[in-house]
Design an enzyme around this catalytic site. Structure first.
Site, PDB file in Angstrom:
ATOM      1  N   GLU A   1       4.093   4.422   6.108  1.00 18.58           N
ATOM      2  CA  GLU A   1       2.873   3.596   6.120  1.00 18.58           C
ATOM      3  C   GLU A   1       1.777   4.268   5.303  1.00 18.58           C
ATOM      4  O   GLU A   1       1.652   5.488   5.322  1.00 18.58           O
ATOM      5  CB  GLU A   1       2.381   3.419   7.563  1.00 18.58           C
ATOM      6  CG  GLU A   1       2.616   2.045   8.148  1.00 18.58           C
ATOM      7  CD  GLU A   1       1.690   0.958   7.615  1.00 18.58           C
ATOM      8  OE1 GLU A   1       1.248   1.029   6.446  1.00 18.58           O
ATOM      9  OE2 GLU A   1       1.405   0.018   8.374  1.00 18.58           O
TER      10      GLU A   1
ATOM     11  N   ASP B   1      -5.185   1.863  10.861  1.00 21.40           N
ATOM     12  CA  ASP B   1      -6.583   1.596  11.220  1.00 21.40           C
ATOM     13  C   ASP B   1      -6.613   1.292  12.719  1.00 21.40           C
ATOM     14  O   ASP B   1      -6.681   2.195  13.544  1.00 21.40           O
ATOM     15  CB  ASP B   1      -7.061   0.437  10.346  1.00 21.40           C
ATOM     16  CG  ASP B   1      -8.535   0.138  10.480  1.00 21.40           C
ATOM     17  OD1 ASP B   1      -9.184   0.733  11.339  1.00 21.40           O
ATOM     18  OD2 ASP B   1      -9.039  -0.703   9.716  1.00 21.40           O
TER      19      ASP B   1
ATOM     20  N   LYS C   1      -6.978   6.617  10.611  1.00 18.62           N
ATOM     21  CA  LYS C   1      -8.425   6.614  10.849  1.00 18.62           C
ATOM     22  C   LYS C   1      -8.730   7.114  12.251  1.00 18.62           C
ATOM     23  O   LYS C   1      -8.104   6.689  13.228  1.00 18.62           O
ATOM     24  CB  LYS C   1      -8.987   5.209  10.647  1.00 18.62           C
ATOM     25  CG  LYS C   1      -8.999   4.823   9.184  1.00 18.62           C
ATOM     26  CD  LYS C   1      -9.899   3.655   8.943  1.00 18.62           C
ATOM     27  CE  LYS C   1      -9.623   3.096   7.569  1.00 18.62           C
ATOM     28  NZ  LYS C   1     -10.329   1.830   7.341  1.00 18.62           N
TER      29      LYS C   1
ATOM     30  N   ARG D   1      -5.446   0.595  -6.771  1.00 24.46           N
ATOM     31  CA  ARG D   1      -4.205   1.189  -6.253  1.00 24.46           C
ATOM     32  C   ARG D   1      -3.741   2.379  -7.090  1.00 24.46           C
ATOM     33  O   ARG D   1      -3.069   3.268  -6.584  1.00 24.46           O
ATOM     34  CB  ARG D   1      -3.078   0.144  -6.237  1.00 24.46           C
ATOM     35  CG  ARG D   1      -3.261  -0.982  -5.231  1.00 24.46           C
ATOM     36  CD  ARG D   1      -1.939  -1.731  -5.077  1.00 24.46           C
ATOM     37  NE  ARG D   1      -2.087  -3.053  -4.488  1.00 24.46           N
ATOM     38  CZ  ARG D   1      -2.084  -3.290  -3.180  1.00 24.46           C
ATOM     39  NH1 ARG D   1      -1.972  -2.307  -2.330  1.00 24.46           N
ATOM     40  NH2 ARG D   1      -2.189  -4.526  -2.732  1.00 24.46           N
TER      41      ARG D   1
ATOM     42  N   GLY E   1       0.769  -1.241   0.000  1.00 24.06           N
ATOM     43  CA  GLY E   1       0.000   0.000   0.000  1.00 24.06           C
ATOM     44  C   GLY E   1       0.797   1.287   0.000  1.00 24.06           C
ATOM     45  O   GLY E   1       0.351   2.302  -0.526  1.00 24.06           O
TER      46      GLY E   1
ATOM     47  N   PHE F   1     -13.828   2.431   5.078  1.00 25.90           N
ATOM     48  CA  PHE F   1     -12.861   1.740   4.226  1.00 25.90           C
ATOM     49  C   PHE F   1     -12.584   2.573   2.983  1.00 25.90           C
ATOM     50  O   PHE F   1     -13.510   3.026   2.315  1.00 25.90           O
ATOM     51  CB  PHE F   1     -13.388   0.355   3.843  1.00 25.90           C
ATOM     52  CG  PHE F   1     -12.293  -0.560   3.391  1.00 25.90           C
ATOM     53  CD1 PHE F   1     -11.528  -1.259   4.308  1.00 25.90           C
ATOM     54  CD2 PHE F   1     -12.009  -0.706   2.036  1.00 25.90           C
ATOM     55  CE1 PHE F   1     -10.489  -2.087   3.896  1.00 25.90           C
ATOM     56  CE2 PHE F   1     -10.973  -1.532   1.610  1.00 25.90           C
ATOM     57  CZ  PHE F   1     -10.217  -2.225   2.551  1.00 25.90           C
TER      58      PHE F   1
HETATM   59  P1  5GP Z   1      -4.232  -1.888  11.212  1.00 27.80           P
HETATM   60  O1  5GP Z   1      -3.263  -2.912  11.681  1.00 27.80           O
HETATM   61  O2  5GP Z   1      -3.814  -0.469  11.579  1.00 27.80           O
HETATM   62  O3  5GP Z   1      -5.640  -2.171  11.663  1.00 27.80           O
HETATM   63  O4  5GP Z   1      -4.319  -1.999   9.628  1.00 27.80           O
HETATM   64  C1  5GP Z   1      -3.290  -1.551   8.814  1.00 27.80           C
HETATM   65  C2  5GP Z   1      -3.326  -2.165   7.437  1.00 27.80           C
HETATM   66  O5  5GP Z   1      -4.654  -2.598   7.053  1.00 27.80           O
HETATM   67  C3  5GP Z   1      -2.919  -1.129   6.397  1.00 27.80           C
HETATM   68  O6  5GP Z   1      -1.526  -1.118   6.209  1.00 27.80           O
HETATM   69  C4  5GP Z   1      -3.700  -1.566   5.179  1.00 27.80           C
HETATM   70  O7  5GP Z   1      -2.989  -2.568   4.500  1.00 27.80           O
HETATM   71  C5  5GP Z   1      -4.964  -2.187   5.741  1.00 27.80           C
HETATM   72  N1  5GP Z   1      -6.083  -1.215   5.810  1.00 27.80           N
HETATM   73  C6  5GP Z   1      -6.577  -0.620   6.916  1.00 27.80           C
HETATM   74  N2  5GP Z   1      -7.581   0.214   6.611  1.00 27.80           N
HETATM   75  C7  5GP Z   1      -7.729   0.148   5.259  1.00 27.80           C
HETATM   76  C8  5GP Z   1      -8.603   0.808   4.323  1.00 27.80           C
HETATM   77  O8  5GP Z   1      -9.484   1.625   4.652  1.00 27.80           O
HETATM   78  N3  5GP Z   1      -8.459   0.483   3.007  1.00 27.80           N
HETATM   79  C9  5GP Z   1      -7.517  -0.409   2.571  1.00 27.80           C
HETATM   80  N4  5GP Z   1      -7.469  -0.642   1.250  1.00 27.80           N
HETATM   81  N5  5GP Z   1      -6.673  -1.049   3.423  1.00 27.80           N
HETATM   82  C10 5GP Z   1      -6.766  -0.755   4.751  1.00 27.80           C
END
Ligand code: 5GP
Length: 181
Positions: A101, A105, A133, A167, A46, A154
């Site tokens: 990063e 989330d 977020k 992407r 990402g 999302f």
């Molecule tokens: P976390 O561990 O903070 O919950 O999630 C981080 C990872 O989840 C990010 O690096 C990404 O790959 C994915 N992710 C989290 N939220 C989103 C989103 O809204 N859209 C997309 N496409 N990927 C997300």
């Protein structure tokens, strides 16, 4: 694209706003690292687009490395256990590392990465996250550089995907299709 994609909702961060903020982040990093050459560590896939634009906004010598970790699709969200799919090529000892990063989330991925990278004895370790977020993080993540705080929905585009699609969109969109994860 001929017709608007029905799975895309509103624009969350427009292209010009995104690019302007990235230029500002580049200026901040340029000033903060005036005596040092930072090693940018991109989290695949990402962050590839953000890393590319951010690095060009930094007016200092920088070096690059990449890491790939598993995120959604496993038990990551609840367990906080992250699997390293591709590790770094470089040794971090005495390096000034900036983790780049795409989106934070729950923050579990980043919390894991920070612990993992800190154990490799870098001189400094900071995080630059394009999107955070609002209100979902359970731990204090100590994010040195943040592009935008966005609502907890999302999103896709600018490196972020659903099943490898979207992407290449130059802006960040709300995803309104079914089962994004
Ligand atoms: P976390 O561990 O903070 O919950 O999630 C981080 C990872 O989840 C990010 O690096 C990404 O790959 C994915 N992710 C989290 N939220 C989103 C989103 O809204 N859209 C997309 N496409 N990927 C997300």
């Amino acid at each position: 694209m001929d017709r608007p994609d029905p799975n895309l909702g509103k624009i969350v961060v427009a292209e010009d706003v995104l690019q302007e903020r990235i230029r500002e982040l580049g200026k901040e990093i340029t000033a903060d690292y005036s005596e040092r050459a930072p090693l940018l560590v991109g989290v695949l896939k990402g962050a590839f687009m953000f890393m590319s634009d951010l690095s060009r906004a930094i007016e200092r010598p920088v070096e690059f490395d990449f890491m790939a970790v598993s995120s959604y699709g496993s038990a990551t969200r609840t367990s906080g256990v992250v699997r390293i799919l591709k590790d770094l090529d470089l040794d971090l000892t005495e390096r000034d590392v900036i983790v780049v990063e795409d989106i934070v989330d729950s923050g579990l991925t980043l919390a894991y990465l920070r612990r993992n990278l800190a154990a490799r004895n870098p001189r400094s370790l900071e995080v630059c996250a394009l999107l955070v977020k609002d209100g979902l993080q359970t731990t204090d993540l100590d994010l040195r550089y943040v592009g935008f705080t966005i609502p907890p929905e999302f999103v896709v585009g600018y490196g972020l995907d659903v099943a490898e699609r979207y992407r290449n969109l130059p802006a960040v969109y709300e995803y309104t299709g079914s089962s994004p994860q």
